[in-house]
Design a protein around this motif. Structure first.
Motif, PDB file in Angstrom:
ATOM      1  N   SER A  79       0.746  -1.010   0.125  1.00 47.09           N
ATOM      2  CA  SER A  79       0.043  -0.029   0.032  1.00 47.09           C
ATOM      3  C   SER A  79       1.005   0.986   0.079  1.00 47.09           C
ATOM      4  O   SER A  79       2.149   1.153   0.180  1.00 47.09           O
ATOM      5  CB  SER A  79      -0.707   0.214   1.286  1.00 47.09           C
ATOM      6  OG  SER A  79      -0.040   0.479   2.498  1.00 47.09           O
ATOM      7  N   HIS A 108      -1.972   5.097   3.312  1.00 48.07           N
ATOM      8  CA  HIS A 108      -3.038   4.026   3.992  1.00 48.07           C
ATOM      9  C   HIS A 108      -2.466   3.410   4.775  1.00 48.07           C
ATOM     10  O   HIS A 108      -3.270   2.898   5.900  1.00 48.07           O
ATOM     11  CB  HIS A 108      -3.421   3.068   2.915  1.00 48.07           C
ATOM     12  CG  HIS A 108      -4.198   3.784   1.595  1.00 48.07           C
ATOM     13  ND1 HIS A 108      -5.576   4.102   1.898  1.00 48.07           N
ATOM     14  CD2 HIS A 108      -3.889   3.995   0.487  1.00 48.07           C
ATOM     15  CE1 HIS A 108      -5.960   4.469   0.743  1.00 48.07           C
ATOM     16  NE2 HIS A 108      -5.141   4.758  -0.099  1.00 48.07           N
ATOM     17  N   GLY A 152      -4.072   3.260   8.951  1.00 49.59           N
ATOM     18  CA  GLY A 152      -4.389   2.011   9.326  1.00 49.59           C
ATOM     19  C   GLY A 152      -3.895   1.684  10.583  1.00 49.59           C
ATOM     20  O   GLY A 152      -4.486   1.298  11.534  1.00 49.59           O
ATOM     21  N   GLN A 212      -8.178  -4.134   1.894  1.00 54.16           N
ATOM     22  CA  GLN A 212      -8.842  -3.037   1.844  1.00 54.16           C
ATOM     23  C   GLN A 212      -8.331  -2.422   0.168  1.00 54.16           C
ATOM     24  O   GLN A 212      -9.213  -1.782  -0.330  1.00 54.16           O
ATOM     25  CB  GLN A 212      -8.129  -1.825   2.523  1.00 54.16           C
ATOM     26  CG  GLN A 212      -8.418  -0.328   2.208  1.00 54.16           C
ATOM     27  CD  GLN A 212      -7.699   0.749   3.426  1.00 54.16           C
ATOM     28  OE1 GLN A 212      -6.447   0.366   3.502  1.00 54.16           O
ATOM     29  NE2 GLN A 212      -8.139   1.623   3.557  1.00 54.16           N
ATOM     30  N   ASN A 213      -7.165  -3.203  -0.106  1.00 57.08           N
ATOM     31  CA  ASN A 213      -6.772  -2.985  -1.750  1.00 57.08           C
ATOM     32  C   ASN A 213      -7.884  -3.391  -2.518  1.00 57.08           C
ATOM     33  O   ASN A 213      -7.940  -2.922  -3.729  1.00 57.08           O
ATOM     34  CB  ASN A 213      -5.557  -3.562  -1.938  1.00 57.08           C
ATOM     35  CG  ASN A 213      -4.170  -2.837  -1.126  1.00 57.08           C
ATOM     36  OD1 ASN A 213      -4.455  -1.605  -0.995  1.00 57.08           O
ATOM     37  ND2 ASN A 213      -3.033  -3.401  -0.970  1.00 57.08           N
ATOM     38  N   HIS A 241     -10.394   0.202  14.964  1.00 54.92           N
ATOM     39  CA  HIS A 241     -10.389  -1.400  14.392  1.00 54.92           C
ATOM     40  C   HIS A 241      -9.987  -2.320  15.231  1.00 54.92           C
ATOM     41  O   HIS A 241     -10.145  -3.586  14.721  1.00 54.92           O
ATOM     42  CB  HIS A 241      -9.532  -1.277  13.204  1.00 54.92           C
ATOM     43  CG  HIS A 241      -7.937  -1.387  13.397  1.00 54.92           C
ATOM     44  ND1 HIS A 241      -7.042  -0.255  14.053  1.00 54.92           N
ATOM     45  CD2 HIS A 241      -6.987  -2.291  13.426  1.00 54.92           C
ATOM     46  CE1 HIS A 241      -5.985  -0.449  14.126  1.00 54.92           C
ATOM     47  NE2 HIS A 241      -5.772  -1.885  13.827  1.00 54.92           N
TER      48      HIS A 241
END
Length: 364
Positions: free
Chosen positions: A171, A175, A179, A311-312, A185
């Motif tokens: 990434s 990001h 993250g 996420q990608n 999360h």
């Protein structure tokens, strides 16, 4: 003749694109740079030869010979008759000093007059601090000198780090940064029995203040549902700090004892970021529990990496990102910090931290 042409200073600030310049990036641990050994790195898409002379001095130059583009890192370090140490290209033996200046072209004969000192490759300023090596990435491709010292971290105690871990995230650094700093999360991505679960969520309110080129969740008692802190005993206090371009650390104190968990994010290129996790401590718990603590830290990092890869899948469709208060305020601050850093460098003025003291609230 200098390698490369002059170009205007770069100033990319759009989220997920470009990099910050005129700033220090973590590159390696000092102990990993052996005298005489040539090592190739890629930083911000630039090939960098990072090495240590036999006299112990650390240096960094662009890892491309201007003659036929062979990497210097495939060559060798040569000690000249006068004691100077030079880097010899493996293709035609051109030699360059650790300052980037050409010192010899072996194919030239006596009557061929050529001022080889006019040939240069880019030199990257480098600093070794607290056992870590930082490289200054200038916005000027011809090179530029640092305007500030490398960062200093609290709690670097007991010599070498007790725990060292590496992982590459597929990434952009933006990001990866948001993250890792995301406070909401944890109950979903990190559900180890010894940490917390989605069933143990509760409301939180944490005080934040600006710090040098970043911000900090000021010193506080760890959350009650973070069970891992129990192994430290006593009454631990923790402070979590973020600093540009991608440095995040947690400094824990238990009486006179300290634990520093430092995460360094180094962009390799636009779609790959290296995460280096380092932990120092003089706490006796690390003597017996180091294997378990290391395994836990490794599990955390890989879970974050797995989520980045997941996420990608959405980012492939150029998905827009929705930021909410207060859980995403740190991500917003990060973007504001980046914009201000770039603007201050472009305008030739002092950096003005845009972060204001605040109490952020979220549930996790």
């Amino acid at each position: 003749m200098a390698e490369g042409d002059a170009r205007p200073a770069r100033s990319e600030t759009r989220f997920g694109e470009g990099f910050l310049y005129d700033i220090w990036y973590f590159a390696a641990l000092g102990r990993d740079l052996k005298p005489g050994r040539l090592q190739r790195f890629e930083l911000l898409g630039e090939p960098v030869l990072l090495g240590r002379t036999r006299k112990g001095e650390v240096y960094a130059i662009r890892d491309v010979c201007p003659h036929r583009a062979a990497p210097f890192s495939a060559g060798r370090l040569v000690t000249e008759a006068d004691g100077r140490e030079t880097i010899e290209c493996p293709y035609h033996g051109w030699r360059f000093g650790t300052d980037g200046g050409c010192t010899a072209i072996p194919s030239l004969v006596a009557e061929q007059q050529m001022d080889v000192t006019r040939i240069r490759v880019r030199k990257f300023p480098v600093a070794e601090s607290q056992g870590m090596v930082f490289v200054w990435m200038s916005s000027d491709p011809r090179g530029g000198e640092p305007t500030e010292p490398p960062p200093i971290f609290p709690g670097v105690v007991g010599g070498d780090p007790k725990i060292i871990d590496h992982m590459d995230f597929d990434s952009h650094i933006d990001h990866a940064v948001v993250g890792l700093m995301d406070p909401a999360h944890g109950p979903y991505v990190h559900q180890q029995w010894w940490w917390r679960s989605s069933k143990s969520q509760h409301d939180k309110a944490k005080k934040f203040e600006p710090r040098e080129a970043g911000f900090s969740m000021v010193r506080h008692e760890p959350s009650k549902n973070s069970r891992a802190y129990v192994v430290l005993g006593g009454e631990p206090l923790t402070e979590i700090t973020f600093r540009l371009p991608g440095l995040r650390w947690e400094h824990i104190t238990v009486g006179p004892r300290q634990v520093l968990s430092l995460t360094c994010l180094t962009p390799i290129h636009p779609t790959k970021t290296r995460i280096t996790q380092l932990v120092w401590s003089d706490h006796p718990a690390f003597v017996l529990l180091k294997p378990f603590i290391a395994a836990g830290a490794r599990a955390f990092l890989r879970q974050d990496g797995d989520m980045v890869n997941l996420q990608n899948e959405g980012l492939r469709y150029d998905a827009s990102l929705l930021w909410i208060d207060d859980a995403d305020r740190q991500a917003k601050w990060y973007q504001q910090l980046k914009r201000e850093w770039t603007a201050s460098r472009r305008e030739g003025r002092a950096f003005s931290n845009p972060v204001e003291p605040a109490v952020l609230k979220w549930r996790s």
